[in-house]
Scaffold this motif. Structure first.
Motif, PDB file in Angstrom:
ATOM      1  N   VAL A   1       0.854  -1.188   0.000  1.00 48.18           N
ATOM      2  CA  VAL A   1       0.000   0.000   0.000  1.00 48.18           C
ATOM      3  C   VAL A   1       0.890   1.237   0.000  1.00 48.18           C
ATOM      4  O   VAL A   1       1.857   1.329   0.786  1.00 48.18           O
ATOM      5  CB  VAL A   1      -0.927   0.011   1.229  1.00 48.18           C
ATOM      6  CG1 VAL A   1      -1.879   1.203   1.157  1.00 48.18           C
ATOM      7  CG2 VAL A   1      -1.720  -1.293   1.313  1.00 48.18           C
ATOM      8  N   ASP A   2       0.556   2.205  -0.858  1.00 42.78           N
ATOM      9  CA  ASP A   2       1.348   3.444  -0.953  1.00 42.78           C
ATOM     10  C   ASP A   2       0.935   4.422   0.143  1.00 42.78           C
ATOM     11  O   ASP A   2       0.468   5.539  -0.116  1.00 42.78           O
ATOM     12  CB  ASP A   2       1.160   4.091  -2.326  1.00 42.78           C
ATOM     13  CG  ASP A   2       1.711   3.238  -3.450  1.00 42.78           C
ATOM     14  OD1 ASP A   2       2.547   2.355  -3.163  1.00 42.78           O
ATOM     15  OD2 ASP A   2       1.298   3.432  -4.603  1.00 42.78           O
ATOM     16  N   ALA A   3       1.101   4.014   1.376  1.00 44.73           N
ATOM     17  CA  ALA A   3       0.754   4.862   2.522  1.00 44.73           C
ATOM     18  C   ALA A   3       1.458   4.295   3.744  1.00 44.73           C
ATOM     19  O   ALA A   3       1.803   3.100   3.787  1.00 44.73           O
ATOM     20  CB  ALA A   3      -0.758   4.885   2.744  1.00 44.73           C
ATOM     21  N   PRO A   4       1.686   5.124   4.774  1.00 42.85           N
ATOM     22  CA  PRO A   4       2.332   4.636   5.989  1.00 42.85           C
ATOM     23  C   PRO A   4       1.453   3.616   6.718  1.00 42.85           C
ATOM     24  O   PRO A   4       0.226   3.603   6.573  1.00 42.85           O
ATOM     25  CB  PRO A   4       2.519   5.907   6.835  1.00 42.85           C
ATOM     26  CG  PRO A   4       2.376   7.048   5.880  1.00 42.85           C
ATOM     27  CD  PRO A   4       1.443   6.576   4.810  1.00 42.85           C
ATOM     28  N   ALA A   5       2.086   2.791   7.504  1.00 39.70           N
ATOM     29  CA  ALA A   5       1.364   1.750   8.244  1.00 39.70           C
ATOM     30  C   ALA A   5       0.301   2.349   9.153  1.00 39.70           C
ATOM     31  O   ALA A   5      -0.813   1.809   9.274  1.00 39.70           O
ATOM     32  CB  ALA A   5       2.353   0.909   9.056  1.00 39.70           C
ATOM     33  N   ASP A   6       0.611   3.470   9.816  1.00 38.36           N
ATOM     34  CA  ASP A   6      -0.357   4.074  10.732  1.00 38.36           C
ATOM     35  C   ASP A   6      -1.636   4.473  10.013  1.00 38.36           C
ATOM     36  O   ASP A   6      -2.739   4.314  10.554  1.00 38.36           O
ATOM     37  CB  ASP A   6       0.255   5.299  11.421  1.00 38.36           C
ATOM     38  CG  ASP A   6       1.344   4.925  12.410  1.00 38.36           C
ATOM     39  OD1 ASP A   6       1.423   3.732  12.764  1.00 38.36           O
ATOM     40  OD2 ASP A   6       2.109   5.819  12.825  1.00 38.36           O
ATOM     41  N   LEU A  38      -6.924   3.720  -0.886  1.00 41.80           N
ATOM     42  CA  LEU A  38      -5.519   4.093  -1.086  1.00 41.80           C
ATOM     43  C   LEU A  38      -4.963   3.332  -2.291  1.00 41.80           C
ATOM     44  O   LEU A  38      -5.466   2.252  -2.642  1.00 41.80           O
ATOM     45  CB  LEU A  38      -4.691   3.766   0.167  1.00 41.80           C
ATOM     46  CG  LEU A  38      -5.069   4.487   1.462  1.00 41.80           C
ATOM     47  CD1 LEU A  38      -4.362   3.841   2.645  1.00 41.80           C
ATOM     48  CD2 LEU A  38      -4.713   5.970   1.377  1.00 41.80           C
ATOM     49  N   ASP A  39      -3.922   3.871  -2.901  1.00 41.94           N
ATOM     50  CA  ASP A  39      -3.270   3.167  -4.007  1.00 41.94           C
ATOM     51  C   ASP A  39      -2.539   1.934  -3.475  1.00 41.94           C
ATOM     52  O   ASP A  39      -1.935   1.977  -2.384  1.00 41.94           O
ATOM     53  CB  ASP A  39      -2.275   4.083  -4.714  1.00 41.94           C
ATOM     54  CG  ASP A  39      -2.964   5.223  -5.463  1.00 41.94           C
ATOM     55  OD1 ASP A  39      -4.163   5.069  -5.777  1.00 41.94           O
ATOM     56  OD2 ASP A  39      -2.309   6.246  -5.710  1.00 41.94           O
ATOM     57  N   PHE A  40      -2.584   0.855  -4.251  1.00 39.24           N
ATOM     58  CA  PHE A  40      -1.968  -0.397  -3.789  1.00 39.24           C
ATOM     59  C   PHE A  40      -1.439  -1.177  -4.986  1.00 39.24           C
ATOM     60  O   PHE A  40      -1.773  -0.887  -6.139  1.00 39.24           O
ATOM     61  CB  PHE A  40      -2.961  -1.242  -2.996  1.00 39.24           C
ATOM     62  CG  PHE A  40      -4.187  -1.639  -3.777  1.00 39.24           C
ATOM     63  CD1 PHE A  40      -4.197  -2.785  -4.566  1.00 39.24           C
ATOM     64  CD2 PHE A  40      -5.340  -0.867  -3.725  1.00 39.24           C
ATOM     65  CE1 PHE A  40      -5.325  -3.160  -5.282  1.00 39.24           C
ATOM     66  CE2 PHE A  40      -6.474  -1.230  -4.439  1.00 39.24           C
ATOM     67  CZ  PHE A  40      -6.472  -2.368  -5.222  1.00 39.24           C
ATOM     68  N   HIS A  41      -0.633  -2.204  -4.683  1.00 42.91           N
ATOM     69  CA  HIS A  41      -0.029  -3.053  -5.710  1.00 42.91           C
ATOM     70  C   HIS A  41      -0.132  -4.507  -5.251  1.00 42.91           C
ATOM     71  O   HIS A  41       0.177  -4.820  -4.100  1.00 42.91           O
ATOM     72  CB  HIS A  41       1.439  -2.676  -5.942  1.00 42.91           C
ATOM     73  CG  HIS A  41       1.629  -1.195  -6.138  1.00 42.91           C
ATOM     74  ND1 HIS A  41       1.487  -0.582  -7.349  1.00 42.91           N
ATOM     75  CD2 HIS A  41       1.929  -0.224  -5.237  1.00 42.91           C
ATOM     76  CE1 HIS A  41       1.703   0.712  -7.208  1.00 42.91           C
ATOM     77  NE2 HIS A  41       1.975   0.962  -5.938  1.00 42.91           N
TER      78      HIS A  41
END
Length: 337
Positions: free
Chosen positions: A242-247, A289-292
């Motif tokens: 996921v293109d976002a922080p874990a929090d 969120l953007d993801f791969h």
């Protein structure tokens, strides 16, 4: 109180309703003397009901297990609650027939006023489907297997099982019911590792394992089950970058969806799973969120199909002409110039 037989039934019902009563409490509830309570307890013993007593001020009484089962005395609310609960259990995979049979027996012995009340509840109400979060039918659990596992937990008896493609010996610790499924939390003595095991995936082998001395569980067993099922308790598993922080991801998901691992570049990996690729795709899409996704192949292909389907679900926006100063009038799209 009225006749002796009616009082004895009331006394038996009181003894069934909680584990321990003082003589004074029973006398007050029955509106009789302590001596009458002692005489009635003696009559119940003569009828074969094992009422134990502790001597002392006021005395204390307890109904213990015996060779014969006493009549089950339920008040109106208790009888309706049991019947409604059994009716809901008929929708639980693996327990349909036992629940239906028990409900039939209960309705047959109900007084007419309670049968009429239960019928009115049944006729005036309806239930939605139990499974609304998956396109896969709920797994059926064999009641005999569930009971055997529960006995092993109680008796500290090891289990020898076939679990999917593994042959294991387990020290059973606790059964956890979650998401309309049963999980056995157990320790593998060979490695010392704890894990939740889907009971519908267990095949018990005979003879069973060795008796063992339980090892204390390191933490909260329910939280552990919810967390670890994302890794090993579903038919489909995926690791989603996921293109976002874990929090941020943790703030957006229910703990039941999966676990989150932080990456050094500021992104994270969501470890999740479900009964089907369709369910996993829904949960990923709800992130916002953007993801791969690199696997499993079935999930990758399903996301490709969804991408085409969603892209075709909305009209293509028509570009709006923009006037440029000094360039003269702007023609509408498609207009000959």
């Amino acid at each position: 109180m009225g006749s002796t037989s009616a009082r004895l039934l009331t006394l038996l019902g009181l003894l069934q309703s909680r584990p321990d009563w003082s003589g004074a409490e029973l006398a007050e509830r029955l509106a009789v003397t302590g001596r009458t309570v002692r005489n009635d307890v003696a009559r119940l013993r003569e009828l074969g009901y094992p009422v134990s007593a502790v001597r002392g001020p006021g005395g204390r009484y307890r109904l213990g297990p015996g060779a014969r089962m006493p009549p089950l005395l339920l008040d109106d609310a208790e009888a309706i609650a049991v019947a409604v609960g059994l009716r809901r259990t008929t929708a639980t995979a693996g327990f349909e027939e036992p629940a239906r049979s028990a409900l039939t027996k209960l309705e047959q012995v109900m007084p007419d006023r309670l049968r009429r009340r239960l019928a009115s509840i049944r006729d005036a109400s309806t239930s939605g489907p139990e499974n609304t979060d998956s396109n896969v039918e709920d797994p059926a659990v064999d009641p005999a297997v569930l009971a055997a596992v529960a006995d092993a937990v109680r008796d500290h008896q090891g289990l020898r099982v076939d679990f999917r493609d593994q042959r294991l010996e387990l020290e059973p610790y606790r059964l956890v019911a979650w998401q309309r499924r049963w999980f056995l939390v157990a320790r593998e003595p060979r490695t010392g590792e704890w894990a939740p095991y889907r009971v519908d995936w267990l095949r018990l082998r005979t003879p069973g394992g060795r008796r063992f001395t339980p090892v204390p569980f390191p933490g909260d067993v329910t939280d552990f089950t919810v967390r670890e099922v994302a890794r090993a308790g579903w038919a489909v598993h995926a690791r989603v970058t996921v293109d976002a922080p874990a929090d941020e991801v943790l703030a957006r998901i229910n703990p039941a969806v999966g676990t989150v691992e932080a990456l050094a570049d500021g992104r994270c990996v969501l470890v999740t799973g479900g009964d089907s690729v369709e369910v996993v795709a829904v949960w990923i899409g709800m992130l916002g969120l953007d993801f791969h996704v690199d696997g499993p192949p079935g999930l990758v292909e399903h996301l490709r199909v969804l991408a085409v389907r969603y892209a075709g679900a909305v009209p293509v926006p028509v570009p709006v002409p923009v006037a440029v100063p000094g360039a003269g009038p702007v023609a509408a799209p498609g207009t000959p110039t």
